[in-house]
Design a protein around this motif. Structure first.
Motif, PDB file in Angstrom:
ATOM      1  N   ALA A 188       0.697  -1.025   0.633  1.00 13.22           N
ATOM      2  CA  ALA A 188      -0.066  -0.228  -0.012  1.00 13.22           C
ATOM      3  C   ALA A 188       0.802   1.147   0.199  1.00 13.22           C
ATOM      4  O   ALA A 188       1.716   1.835   1.147  1.00 13.22           O
ATOM      5  N   LEU A 189       0.789   2.211  -1.240  1.00 13.95           N
ATOM      6  CA  LEU A 189       1.441   3.236  -0.918  1.00 13.95           C
ATOM      7  C   LEU A 189       0.951   4.484  -0.108  1.00 13.95           C
ATOM      8  O   LEU A 189      -0.683   5.567  -0.827  1.00 13.95           O
ATOM      9  N   ALA A 190       1.695   4.752   1.181  1.00 13.11           N
ATOM     10  CA  ALA A 190       0.299   5.763   1.811  1.00 13.11           C
ATOM     11  C   ALA A 190       0.767   6.989   1.359  1.00 13.11           C
ATOM     12  O   ALA A 190       1.906   7.392   0.932  1.00 13.11           O
ATOM     13  N   HIS A 191      -0.028   7.736   1.129  1.00  9.42           N
ATOM     14  CA  HIS A 191      -0.138   9.510   0.318  1.00  9.42           C
ATOM     15  C   HIS A 191      -0.047   9.209  -0.823  1.00  9.42           C
ATOM     16  O   HIS A 191       0.167   9.688  -1.736  1.00  9.42           O
ATOM     17  N   GLY A 192      -0.066   8.101  -1.546  1.00 12.10           N
ATOM     18  CA  GLY A 192      -0.462   8.155  -3.248  1.00 12.10           C
ATOM     19  C   GLY A 192       0.656   8.375  -3.453  1.00 12.10           C
ATOM     20  O   GLY A 192       0.316   8.735  -4.537  1.00 12.10           O
ATOM     21  N   GLY A 193       1.759   8.555  -3.454  1.00 11.60           N
ATOM     22  CA  GLY A 193       2.202   9.844  -4.186  1.00 11.60           C
ATOM     23  C   GLY A 193       2.992  11.206  -3.994  1.00 11.60           C
ATOM     24  O   GLY A 193       3.172  12.182  -5.036  1.00 11.60           O
ATOM     25  N   ARG A 194       1.874  11.633  -3.180  1.00 10.98           N
ATOM     26  CA  ARG A 194       2.696  13.027  -2.566  1.00 10.98           C
ATOM     27  C   ARG A 194       3.037  13.559  -2.707  1.00 10.98           C
ATOM     28  O   ARG A 194       4.810  12.957  -2.519  1.00 10.98           O
ATOM     29  N   GLY A 195       3.285  14.861  -3.788  1.00 10.51           N
ATOM     30  CA  GLY A 195       3.878  15.794  -3.989  1.00 10.51           C
ATOM     31  C   GLY A 195       4.354  15.467  -5.500  1.00 10.51           C
ATOM     32  O   GLY A 195       4.374  16.547  -6.518  1.00 10.51           O
ATOM     33  N   VAL A 211      -0.507  -3.422  -5.632  1.00 14.01           N
ATOM     34  CA  VAL A 211       0.081  -2.385  -5.839  1.00 14.01           C
ATOM     35  C   VAL A 211      -1.568  -1.627  -5.252  1.00 14.01           C
ATOM     36  O   VAL A 211      -2.144  -1.336  -6.197  1.00 14.01           O
ATOM     37  N   TRP A 212      -1.744  -1.092  -4.376  1.00 13.56           N
ATOM     38  CA  TRP A 212      -3.095   0.024  -4.109  1.00 13.56           C
ATOM     39  C   TRP A 212      -1.837   1.297  -3.291  1.00 13.56           C
ATOM     40  O   TRP A 212      -1.265   1.600  -2.844  1.00 13.56           O
ATOM     41  N   ILE A 213      -2.549   2.345  -4.356  1.00 15.97           N
ATOM     42  CA  ILE A 213      -3.362   3.757  -3.461  1.00 15.97           C
ATOM     43  C   ILE A 213      -3.902   3.757  -2.558  1.00 15.97           C
ATOM     44  O   ILE A 213      -5.192   3.622  -1.857  1.00 15.97           O
ATOM     45  N   GLU A 214      -3.537   4.353  -1.431  1.00 19.07           N
ATOM     46  CA  GLU A 214      -3.847   4.709   0.697  1.00 19.07           C
ATOM     47  C   GLU A 214      -4.041   5.685   0.150  1.00 19.07           C
ATOM     48  O   GLU A 214      -3.043   6.600  -0.478  1.00 19.07           O
TER      49      GLU A 214
END
Length: 286
Positions: A188-195, A211-214
């Motif tokens: 799980a990608l916490a914060h979904g790639g923020r930035g 893979v998951w967008i969290e």
């Protein structure tokens, strides 16, 4: 339940205030609701289990996952032991997520095993705050344990403004090696790639079923903008709801806003609870 839908929040920080740096308290004040902290924290700066459980119930949260964190350079220490009273008060609603830091824990798999035995349902890696790349081979014994135990890996994937952060380590591309070497591991990608990494995170989630967008820490009003280069209907089905509480105006408020962005009711139910139930091996909410 929230508006007739199950609700799982997979990303909460119910930390004891004395264990944290001032920057954490400022973050919670800047992005959250100070009145909520007054409601759930006692005079000593510890979350009161009964008051926290009541607050979650009011917000419609069926399951909340609270995170340990061992990041002395950035936020401080949120030891898993401090979270156990919350889970013990209502184990059906509150569960804990382990955290490992190779600069503090050795052998790293033994520390992870210890936290799993305390009831952790996932393992969190915080490259930005811990100062370690996700593909560092020192972490591989922990990944192997996650894979063999069937628990997901949560990886902070986004910029952080806390002092001491190394934002270059938030790049999700560093997980490409991990996904290749651990082919049964959910991430799980916490914060979904923020930035700087929304596109990379979205591509990984759309091209890899593990893979998951969290969504923690992402304002719902800007989600479609962040992922505008990708098929929204497909991508929403790869999303998992999380808030980054207490750095959020309101759990129910965010959940309703996210649900409104989903293309249909089935997808809304997946984002708010269904995907989390599957990935984190939770009991379905009835």
């Amino acid at each position: 339940m929230l508006d007739g839908r199950p609700l799982v929040d997979v990303h909460q920080h119910a930390a004891r205030l004395p264990t944290l740096k001032p920057a954490w308290r400022q973050w919670a004040s800047d992005f959250g609701d100070a009145s909520v902290l007054d409601r759930v924290y006692d005079a000593g700066g510890t979350v009161d289990p009964a008051r926290f459980d009541a607050y979650l119930a009011e917000e419609g949260v069926d399951v909340a996952l609270v995170l340990a964190e061992y990041s002395p350079k950035a936020t401080g220490i949120q030891p898993i032991e401090d979270l156990l009273p919350l889970a013990e008060h209502n184990p059906a609603r509150v569960k804990v997520i382990a955290n490992i830091n190779p600069h503090l824990h050795y052998p790293i798999e033994e520390e992870l095993q210890r936290q799993l035995e305390l009831g952790a349902v996932a393992c969190k890696l915080h490259p930005v705050h811990a100062g370690v790349a996700a593909n560092d081979r020192a972490l591989y014994p922990a990944y192997e344990l996650c894979q063999s135990a069937g628990v997901p890996l949560v990886v902070h994937c986004g910029t952080s403004t806390f002092p001491g952060s190394s934002n270059r380590l938030a790049d999700p591309v560093l997980l490409d090696d991990v996904l290749r070497d651990f082919r049964r591991l959910n991430v799980a990608l916490a914060h979904g790639g923020r930035g700087w990494w929304y596109d990379a995170a979205a591509f990984m989630a759309l091209s890899n079923e593990r893979v998951w967008i969290e969504l923690s820490g992402l304002p719902p009003s800007r989600l479609r903008e962040y992922y505008s280069r990708h098929n929204w209907n497909r991508l929403t089905r790869r999303m998992i709801f999380g808030t980054d509480w207490p750095g959020v105006p309101g759990i129910a408020r965010n959940a309703r806003a996210v649900a409104a962005l989903c293309p249909d009711e089935e997808t809304a139910c997946l984002v708010l609870a269904g995907n989390a139930t599957r990935v984190y091996n939770l009991k379905p909410v009835s």
